[in-house]
Write an enzyme that holds these catalytic residues in place. Structure first.
Site, PDB file in Angstrom:
ATOM      1  N   ASN A  66      -2.629 -11.107  -4.086  1.00  0.00           N
ATOM      2  CA  ASN A  66      -2.457 -12.556  -4.152  1.00  0.00           C
ATOM      3  C   ASN A  66      -1.104 -12.902  -3.544  1.00  0.00           C
ATOM      4  OD1 ASN A  66      -4.879 -13.325  -5.508  1.00  0.00           O
ATOM      5  ND2 ASN A  66      -4.018 -12.412  -7.379  1.00  0.00           N
ATOM      6  N   ARG A 102     -10.789  10.669 -11.914  1.00  0.00           N
ATOM      7  CA  ARG A 102     -10.201  10.718 -10.565  1.00  0.00           C
ATOM      8  C   ARG A 102      -9.593   9.383 -10.143  1.00  0.00           C
ATOM      9  NH1 ARG A 102     -14.681  11.837  -6.643  1.00  0.00           N
ATOM     10  NH2 ARG A 102     -12.961  11.908  -5.167  1.00  0.00           N
ATOM     11  N   LYS A 103      -9.727   8.359 -10.971  1.00  0.00           N
ATOM     12  CA  LYS A 103      -9.267   7.023 -10.569  1.00  0.00           C
ATOM     13  C   LYS A 103      -7.863   6.729 -11.102  1.00  0.00           C
ATOM     14  CE  LYS A 103     -13.938   5.519 -11.296  1.00  0.00           C
ATOM     15  NZ  LYS A 103     -14.831   4.659 -12.044  1.00  0.00           N
ATOM     16  N   ASP A 151       0.836  -1.209   0.000  1.00  0.00           N
ATOM     17  CA  ASP A 151       0.000   0.000   0.000  1.00  0.00           C
ATOM     18  C   ASP A 151       0.874   1.264   0.000  1.00  0.00           C
ATOM     19  OD1 ASP A 151      -2.424   1.387   0.014  1.00  0.00           O
ATOM     20  OD2 ASP A 151      -2.628   1.321   2.188  1.00  0.00           O
ATOM     21  N   LYS A 177       1.543 -15.447  -3.151  1.00  0.00           N
ATOM     22  CA  LYS A 177       1.847 -16.663  -3.914  1.00  0.00           C
ATOM     23  C   LYS A 177       2.900 -17.546  -3.237  1.00  0.00           C
ATOM     24  CE  LYS A 177       1.502 -15.960  -8.530  1.00  0.00           C
ATOM     25  NZ  LYS A 177       0.082 -16.162  -8.879  1.00  0.00           N
TER      26      LYS A 177
HETATM   27  C1  LIG Z   1       3.083  16.039  -0.973  1.00  0.00           C
HETATM   28  C2  LIG Z   1       3.309  15.787   0.511  1.00  0.00           C
HETATM   29  C3  LIG Z   1       3.125  14.373   0.865  1.00  0.00           C
HETATM   30  C4  LIG Z   1       3.105  14.172   2.339  1.00  0.00           C
HETATM   31  C5  LIG Z   1       2.359  12.936   2.733  1.00  0.00           C
HETATM   32  C6  LIG Z   1       2.978  11.702   2.208  1.00  0.00           C
HETATM   33  C7  LIG Z   1       2.174  10.512   2.716  1.00  0.00           C
HETATM   34  C8  LIG Z   1       2.962   9.275   2.323  1.00  0.00           C
HETATM   35  C9  LIG Z   1       2.080   8.118   2.646  1.00  0.00           C
HETATM   36  C10 LIG Z   1       2.547   6.958   1.848  1.00  0.00           C
HETATM   37  C11 LIG Z   1       1.452   6.338   1.076  1.00  0.00           C
HETATM   38  C12 LIG Z   1       0.526   5.652   2.018  1.00  0.00           C
HETATM   39  C13 LIG Z   1      -0.582   5.112   1.214  1.00  0.00           C
HETATM   40  C14 LIG Z   1      -1.638   4.665   2.205  1.00  0.00           C
HETATM   41  C15 LIG Z   1      -2.916   5.138   1.709  1.00  0.00           C
HETATM   42  C16 LIG Z   1      -3.989   4.704   2.673  1.00  0.00           C
HETATM   43  O1  LIG Z   1      -3.768   3.816   3.436  1.00  0.00           O
HETATM   44  S1  LIG Z   1      -5.440   5.496   2.632  1.00  0.00           S
HETATM   45  C17 LIG Z   1      -6.300   4.700   3.984  1.00  0.00           C
HETATM   46  C18 LIG Z   1      -7.253   3.659   3.527  1.00  0.00           C
HETATM   47  N1  LIG Z   1      -8.262   4.220   2.688  1.00  0.00           N
HETATM   48  C19 LIG Z   1      -9.316   4.876   3.203  1.00  0.00           C
HETATM   49  O2  LIG Z   1      -9.474   5.041   4.396  1.00  0.00           O
HETATM   50  C20 LIG Z   1     -10.282   5.422   2.199  1.00  0.00           C
HETATM   51  C21 LIG Z   1     -11.731   5.243   2.658  1.00  0.00           C
HETATM   52  N2  LIG Z   1     -12.605   5.545   1.524  1.00  0.00           N
HETATM   53  C22 LIG Z   1     -13.013   6.812   1.292  1.00  0.00           C
HETATM   54  O3  LIG Z   1     -12.759   7.718   2.072  1.00  0.00           O
HETATM   55  C23 LIG Z   1     -13.775   7.080   0.021  1.00  0.00           C
HETATM   56  O4  LIG Z   1     -14.417   5.909  -0.406  1.00  0.00           O
HETATM   57  C24 LIG Z   1     -12.850   7.605  -1.135  1.00  0.00           C
HETATM   58  C25 LIG Z   1     -11.762   6.570  -1.495  1.00  0.00           C
HETATM   59  C26 LIG Z   1     -12.186   8.912  -0.705  1.00  0.00           C
HETATM   60  C27 LIG Z   1     -13.696   7.847  -2.370  1.00  0.00           C
HETATM   61  O5  LIG Z   1     -14.791   8.638  -1.971  1.00  0.00           O
HETATM   62  P1  LIG Z   1     -15.258   9.911  -2.853  1.00  0.00           P
HETATM   63  O6  LIG Z   1     -14.152  10.896  -2.970  1.00  0.00           O
HETATM   64  O7  LIG Z   1     -16.536  10.365  -2.258  1.00  0.00           O
HETATM   65  O8  LIG Z   1     -15.438   9.297  -4.289  1.00  0.00           O
HETATM   66  P2  LIG Z   1     -16.722   8.509  -4.896  1.00  0.00           P
HETATM   67  O9  LIG Z   1     -17.567   9.528  -5.576  1.00  0.00           O
HETATM   68  O10 LIG Z   1     -17.319   7.578  -3.899  1.00  0.00           O
HETATM   69  O11 LIG Z   1     -15.984   7.620  -5.986  1.00  0.00           O
HETATM   70  C28 LIG Z   1     -15.331   8.199  -7.107  1.00  0.00           C
HETATM   71  C29 LIG Z   1     -15.342   7.156  -8.192  1.00  0.00           C
HETATM   72  O12 LIG Z   1     -14.532   6.035  -7.754  1.00  0.00           O
HETATM   73  C30 LIG Z   1     -15.321   4.831  -7.730  1.00  0.00           C
HETATM   74  N3  LIG Z   1     -14.940   4.055  -6.555  1.00  0.00           N
HETATM   75  C31 LIG Z   1     -14.807   4.499  -5.286  1.00  0.00           C
HETATM   76  N4  LIG Z   1     -14.452   3.470  -4.473  1.00  0.00           N
HETATM   77  C32 LIG Z   1     -14.364   2.382  -5.264  1.00  0.00           C
HETATM   78  C33 LIG Z   1     -14.022   1.014  -5.006  1.00  0.00           C
HETATM   79  N5  LIG Z   1     -13.687   0.578  -3.786  1.00  0.00           N
HETATM   80  N6  LIG Z   1     -14.020   0.162  -6.056  1.00  0.00           N
HETATM   81  C34 LIG Z   1     -14.337   0.588  -7.311  1.00  0.00           C
HETATM   82  N7  LIG Z   1     -14.658   1.878  -7.613  1.00  0.00           N
HETATM   83  C35 LIG Z   1     -14.692   2.752  -6.601  1.00  0.00           C
HETATM   84  C36 LIG Z   1     -16.777   5.309  -7.649  1.00  0.00           C
HETATM   85  O13 LIG Z   1     -17.662   4.345  -8.177  1.00  0.00           O
HETATM   86  C37 LIG Z   1     -16.738   6.579  -8.495  1.00  0.00           C
HETATM   87  O14 LIG Z   1     -16.719   6.197  -9.860  1.00  0.00           O
HETATM   88  P3  LIG Z   1     -17.486   7.096 -11.009  1.00  0.00           P
HETATM   89  O15 LIG Z   1     -18.921   7.112 -10.602  1.00  0.00           O
HETATM   90  O16 LIG Z   1     -16.853   8.477 -10.916  1.00  0.00           O
HETATM   91  O17 LIG Z   1     -17.174   6.390 -12.285  1.00  0.00           O
END
Ligand SMILES: CCCCCCCCCCCCCCCC(=O)SCCNC(=O)CCNC(=O)[C@H](O)C(C)(C)COP(=O)(O)OP(=O)(O)OC[C@H]1O[C@@H](n2cnc3c(N)ncnc32)[C@H](O)[C@@H]1OP(=O)(O)O
Length: 201
Positions: free
Chosen positions: A132, A155-156, A110, A134
């Site tokens: 997966n 946005r994806k 991730d 493996k």
């Molecule tokens: C520059 C300085 C940097 C400093 C800083 C650096 C930070 C260095 C960190 C390192 C990197 C760490 C990387 C860890 C990253 C996490 O661990 S993030 C934590 C885990 N994830 C979460 O907690 C996210 C929880 N989910 C959510 O909050 C919301 O579902 C989301 C992902 C924000 C999307 O919600 P939304 O913005 O309201 O979007 P929404 O309208 O629902 O969906 C947009 C589109 O995507 C599709 N979609 C949404 N979810 C899905 C899904 N699961 N499957 C398929 N399609 C989907 C929708 O169908 C929609 O499609 P269209 O209708 O537009 O064709």
């Protein structure tokens, strides 16, 4: 690990690869912008955050004592939109005896695909991660996590990756992921991110 690091640093000399700063080296102002934006995007959830505890917040992968948890370095190739993460997990990441915990592997995947999505798309969050497993990964071994941005659709961002042994003979893990861009109008360009970061300590 040092040998691999030096090999990748050599590849950075012609500018085709970039040594990504670690989270702690990313300029404070940049990180602040990032977290302000996230909190504004999720106002209700943001209200539920314990503000006293927030000051103790540490990025999960950098929260272990040196050598015991996640030891890694990432390199980015802008032309190919890919990241290679050289990862050596420590003994506190054990799952089945002698092997890495699947959750630890998922975390590093991730972090790697997430960084690939951030440098390609700005502020993103993981919406989906499919893994997966493996082959089990021997504890404390060094592996390469190869991540590739496959597609951007509005946005994806679709990013895939695999985890391999250093000699590339063993394929341990494969994954695909979906990230959703929270800020379609603003991008964090990799050069800006790197240039605005403090030099590694
Ligand atoms: C520059 C300085 C940097 C400093 C800083 C650096 C930070 C260095 C960190 C390192 C990197 C760490 C990387 C860890 C990253 C996490 O661990 S993030 C934590 C885990 N994830 C979460 O907690 C996210 C929880 N989910 C959510 O909050 C919301 O579902 C989301 C992902 C924000 C999307 O919600 P939304 O913005 O309201 O979007 P929404 O309208 O629902 O969906 C947009 C589109 O995507 C599709 N979609 C949404 N979810 C899905 C899904 N699961 N499957 C398929 N399609 C989907 C929708 O169908 C929609 O499609 P269209 O209708 O537009 O064709």
């Amino acid at each position: 690990m040092r040998l691999l690091f030096d090999q990748f640093m050599k590849k950075c000399e012609d500018g085709s690869w970039i040594h990504l700063p670690s989270y702690e080296d990313i300029a404070t102002q940049r990180s602040q912008d990032f977290s302000t934006f996230i909190h504004a995007y999720f106002p209700t959830a943001s209200e539920q955050i314990n503000k006293e505890k927030l000051s103790q917040g540490r990025i999960f992968t950098r929260s272990f004592e040196d050598g015991l948890g996640f030891e890694y370095v990432m390199f980015y190739n802008d032309a190919e939109k890919r990241i290679v993460c050289v990862f050596q997990g420590g003994p506190h990441l054990q799952g089945m005896p002698g092997f890495f915990h699947g959750g630890a592997i998922a975390t590093m995947i991730d972090a790697t695909v997430g960084m690939n999505a951030i440098v390609s798309g700005g502020i993103v969050m993981t919406a989906n991660l499919n893994i997966n497993f493996k082959r089990p990964i021997p504890l404390c071994s060094i592996v390469l996590i190869n991540s590739q941005l496959d597609k951007i659709e509005g946005r994806k961002l679709l990013v895939s990756c695999n985890v391999q042994s250093v000699d590339e003979k063993i394929l341990y893990t494969e994954a695909t992921s979906l990230f959703i861009k929270l800020n379609p109008e603003k991008e964090f360009h990799i050069k800006e991110l790197v240039l605005n970061s403090a030099p590694p300590a």
